[in-house]
Enzyme design. Structure first.
Site, short mmCIF file in Angstrom:
data_model
loop_
_atom_site.label_atom_id
_atom_site.label_comp_id
_atom_site.label_asym_id
_atom_site.label_seq_id
_atom_site.Cartn_x
_atom_site.Cartn_y
_atom_site.Cartn_z
N VAL A 11 30.29 42.23 5.19
CA VAL A 11 31.41 41.91 4.13
C VAL A 11 31.18 40.75 3.62
CG1 VAL A 11 33.61 41.87 3.65
CG2 VAL A 11 32.88 43.87 4.99
N LEU A 256 31.55 65.93 0.23
CA LEU A 256 31.84 67.15 0.62
C LEU A 256 30.32 67.70 1.24
CD1 LEU A 256 33.81 69.00 -2.08
CD2 LEU A 256 34.64 68.52 0.29
N GLY A 259 28.10 67.75 8.04
CA GLY A 259 26.95 67.37 8.53
C GLY A 259 27.36 67.07 10.29
N CYS A 266 33.13 51.59 9.56
CA CYS A 266 34.44 51.62 9.00
C CYS A 266 35.28 52.86 9.11
CB CYS A 266 34.42 51.63 7.28
SG CYS A 266 33.89 49.92 6.73
N LYS A 269 36.88 53.35 12.68
CA LYS A 269 37.42 52.37 13.22
C LYS A 269 38.95 52.43 12.26
CE LYS A 269 36.27 48.11 11.73
NZ LYS A 269 37.33 47.33 10.94
N LYS A 326 23.71 56.26 8.59
CA LYS A 326 23.41 56.83 7.41
C LYS A 326 22.06 56.39 6.79
CE LYS A 326 25.83 53.91 4.27
NZ LYS A 326 26.85 53.96 3.11
N ARG A 333 26.27 51.66 14.54
CA ARG A 333 27.75 51.74 15.14
C ARG A 333 28.55 52.86 14.88
NH1 ARG A 333 30.30 46.48 12.34
NH2 ARG A 333 28.57 46.83 10.78
C1 UDX Z 1 32.62 53.47 3.99
C2 UDX Z 1 33.31 53.53 2.51
O1 UDX Z 1 32.61 54.47 1.90
C3 UDX Z 1 33.36 52.21 2.12
O2 UDX Z 1 34.14 52.11 0.65
C4 UDX Z 1 33.95 51.34 2.74
O3 UDX Z 1 34.14 50.02 2.40
C5 UDX Z 1 33.48 51.35 4.26
O4 UDX Z 1 33.33 52.56 4.88
P1 UDX Z 1 30.15 53.40 4.92
O5 UDX Z 1 30.72 53.20 6.22
O6 UDX Z 1 29.06 52.25 4.41
O7 UDX Z 1 31.28 52.98 3.57
O8 UDX Z 1 29.43 54.59 4.66
P2 UDX Z 1 29.59 55.93 3.65
O9 UDX Z 1 28.45 56.18 2.66
O10 UDX Z 1 30.86 55.91 3.14
O11 UDX Z 1 29.56 57.08 4.99
C6 UDX Z 1 30.02 57.21 5.97
C7 UDX Z 1 29.86 58.34 7.05
O12 UDX Z 1 30.17 59.56 6.37
C8 UDX Z 1 28.56 58.27 7.25
O13 UDX Z 1 28.27 58.72 8.67
C9 UDX Z 1 27.84 59.55 6.37
O14 UDX Z 1 26.89 60.10 6.83
C10 UDX Z 1 29.15 60.57 6.46
N1 UDX Z 1 29.33 61.62 5.27
C11 UDX Z 1 29.62 60.82 3.96
C12 UDX Z 1 29.29 62.77 5.61
O15 UDX Z 1 29.14 63.17 6.63
N2 UDX Z 1 29.40 63.31 4.40
C13 UDX Z 1 29.65 63.28 3.15
O16 UDX Z 1 29.73 64.05 2.22
C14 UDX Z 1 29.61 61.68 2.74
#
Ligand code: UDX
Length: 439
Positions: A11, A256, A259, A266, A269, A326, A333
């Site tokens: 951040v 949506l 997986g 984030c 936590k 991802k 983490r």
């Molecule tokens: C997230 C929030 O999107 C962001 O706004 C915040 O500031 C921090 O947390 P991030 O953790 O970087 O961001 O990843 P994000 O792309 O949101 O994905 C989070 C998790 O959800 C991943 O493990 C991803 O694979 C999973 N996910 C996301 C799904 O399983 N299905 C989806 O449709 C979308």
């Protein structure tokens, strides 16, 4: 404007570099000397597309510098960002020790009016706590210097951090005085000029917005994952369910995708922290609690399915594609891959794993299991003597896998696609016993 950013994690670093790119004079502070030295040379410790180029551009234009000396950095600053970590404590609450240590150091060194901005994700009430902590130190110094605390949560997504910061959906600013608000508006003038929407509110609302957003997205993912589990049993297709749901513009198609469950720094936590805040105020966050439970269940169900289809896992070799939580990040983490790998090994399997960026971090996070894991140099190496492939992260380079090449050295031909990356590709179904997720 002169700005100090404390904490060069995800951040803080992104915030500092983007603010420098907006034309501000930024000093980034961290206690980690090695990291500061690397950053001064233009090297970033994380993998984030576009960030290193932007850093080097702003080092050249002298808009950004790095130091371990907070006291000196603060001298000229109009705004100080607190962007240090808030790791989960044992009870799930966000551990505020780093934030409050920084606040007290700010109190020890404050010399003139400054706006102190909380950028870290912190529980409701932390803004006030930061204010009290700074005040306490000023009292100890026997001086009265005016300052304000602002809450300005970060919504960036890893892997898309630069574009999320340059083009955010909205900027949320929780404030108490007009003086601090005016400075924040000046800081973000570039975003206002682009017509990015702003939400101005009080500290507590701003702090809640961040948790409310992340927990809602986690709920959305857990929801579709439970639908997917049921869909598999009743013969329905989750991809089509998601598509049709998303056509209702009250629902929106985003987040949506079913997986292996959500991971990262984030969602896991922040959902737990929100439940804890609820407990502290005697209000059960039952929906969020259920999302956390469903997310844990999801990973176990996936291993159960693999075990059932492969008729046991004992002495089976499993190739894992993707370790990061991802694509486009080295962040491992709370990645679902970790729990899935641990569960597979506990059930007797041996692992061969490859990830474009996540291997280094996965190695120490999976240290206890290292004798059962071979880390590979590319996606094809995981297939040597493997009984099965499990695709855990949808890196785009996996999309164009040569399936026959992957199959060549395998003992058996199971392929579990946890992200439905190949579901539309008829080729894979000819070569592998292919299992999509949620259908
Ligand atoms: C997230 C929030 O999107 C962001 O706004 C915040 O500031 C921090 O947390 P991030 O953790 O970087 O961001 O990843 P994000 O792309 O949101 O994905 C989070 C998790 O959800 C991943 O493990 C991803 O694979 C999973 N996910 C996301 C799904 O399983 N299905 C989806 O449709 C979308």
């Amino acid at each position: 404007m002169n700005i100090t950013v404390i904490g060069t994690g995800y951040v803080g670093l992104v915030q500092g570099i983007i603010m420098a790119d907006f034309g501000h004079n930024v000093t980034c502070v961290d206690i980690d000397e090695k990291k500061i030295k690397e950053l001064e040379k233009g090297q970033i410790p994380i993998y984030e597309p576009g960030l290193e180029e932007l850093l080097n551009k702003n080092i050249s234009s002298k808009n950004i510098k790095f130091t371990t000396d907070l006291k000196n950095a603060m001298k000229e600053s109009e705004i100080i960002f607190i962007a240090v970590g808030t790791p989960p404590a044992l009870d799930g609450s966000a551990d505020l020790k780093y934030v409050l240590n920084v606040a007290s150091e700010i109190g020890d060194n404050l010399e003139k009016y400054t706006v102190v901005v909380n950028k870290s994700t912190v529980p409701v009430g932390t803004g006030k706590l930061v204010k009290e902590t700074i005040k306490k130190q000023l009292n100890l110094r026997n001086i009265d210097i005016d300052f304000d605390v602002v809450s300005n949560p970060e919504f960036l997504k890893e892997g898309k951090a630069v574009q999320d910061c340059v083009n955010p959906d909205r900027v949320v600013i929780g404030y108490e005085t007009k003086r601090s608000l005016d400075l924040m508006k000046k800081l973000y003038r570039k975003l206002e000029e682009k017509n990015i929407p702003f939400v101005f509110t009080n500290l507590e609302t701003s702090e809640m917005i961040k948790y409310a957003c992340n927990a809602f997205l986690a709920v959305k993912i857990s929801y579709i994952n439970e639908i997917a589990l049921l869909a598999e049993k009743v013969g329905a297709n989750t991809e089509e369910i998601s598509k049709a749901m998303g056509m209702d513009n009250r629902i929106s198609p985003k987040f949506l995708n079913c997986g292996p469950g959500y991971g990262g720094s984030c969602f896991p936590k922040d959902t737990k922290a929100l439940v804890k805040i609820g407990n502290d105020f005697n209000e059960e966050m039952s929906v969020v609690n259920a999302a956390i439970y469903a997310n844990e269940k999801q990973k176990l169900r996936i291993v159960e399915k693999i075990k059932k289809e492969m008729k046991g896992l004992n002495d089976k070799t499993i190739g894992i594609l993707g370790l990061s939580f991802k694509p486009d990040t080295d962040d491992v983490r709370d990645a679902p891959s970790l729990d899935i790998i641990k569960e597979l090994i506990t059930n007797g399997a041996k692992i061969r794993a490859y990830c474009p960026k996540g291997i280094k971090e996965a190695k120490w996070r999976l240290k206890k299991f290292e004798k059962n894991i071979t880390y590979c140099n590319d996606e094809y190496e995981v297939s040597t003597n493997s009984d099965s492939i499990i695709l855990t992260t949808e890196w785009s380079q996996f999309k164009n896998l040569k399936f026959d090449k992957l199959r060549e050295k395998m003992k058996d031909n199971f392929y579990f696609d946890l992200r439905n990356l190949h579901n539309k590709n008829p080729e894979i179904k000819k070569i592998f016993k292919y299992f999509a997720t949620g259908m």
